[in-house]
Scaffold this motif. Sequence first.
Motif: not given
Length: 267
Positions: A236-244
Amino acid sequence: GPITTDLRTLNEEIENFARAKKIEIDTLRIREEYRKEFLGNVSHELKTPLFTVQGYIHTLLDGALDDKKVRRKYLNRAAKGVERLIYIIKDLDLITKLEVGDLHLEWETFDIVELIQSVFDLLEMKAARKEISLVFDMEYTTPIYVRADKEKIQQVLTNLVVNSIKYGYPKGTTEVSVENLIKNKVIIRVTDNGEGIAEQHLTRLFERFYRVDKSGSRKEGGSGLGLAIVKHIIEAHNEKIYVESDVDVGSEFSFTLEKAKGSPGPD
Ligand code: ADP
């Protein structure tokens, strides 16, 4: 002649109409299936804590109430079950709002370092119970101002840190760091050295109700919605989420945020 042309147009119109209707019906069918699956999941999630609470109440009514030693224990457990139900319902409420796109962001400029600190303060006790240390990795103790919905980002941080405690090994460490990314972005990482996640689960992890350990014997109760909520808020913030993640080594969840104009931030 004009009559055949008219007929052709009419036929085309009918076909187009039918096609549109079919798409509409297909969409409705998918939505209906989605709704059924969602309701199925919800009742399943609610059942376990409800049966637990019911069990303790019955035990109390069946005589445990007269036993001074155990009644407090059973009442405590029943209260825990109710608490869990409340958490699940709160998460359901939030995810429903997020999924119907009913999420209103309150944009403001705030210090992300301070927010991380306050999330740590709130979760310190929970971490201490597993002897997990919460560490903030920052060379600078200066504030880093970002532009986002503070309350929602607090929820994101809370969910990620709670998970790192839940799935972290006892005596482990949860580390949060803030780093400069490209231009006006920062990246916030939440790292643990816990049980980790096998690769085949990584792509599905952010789906609601998705869990690596599906057995009912899971020690760690949650709603199964935590990461779905996190993903919705970040997107919703136009940001990105990642997982490693690596099994038995640990996991790192990270997300980006926009720096407020003029904020020095970390280098
Ligand atoms: P839950 O309520 O089950 O914790 P989440 O959506 O927060 O739901 O997480 C989904 C699943 O992802 C968890 O059940 C767990 O299997 C896995 N998971 C999340 N965070 C971590 C972590 N830090 N380390 C290992 N596994 C994790």
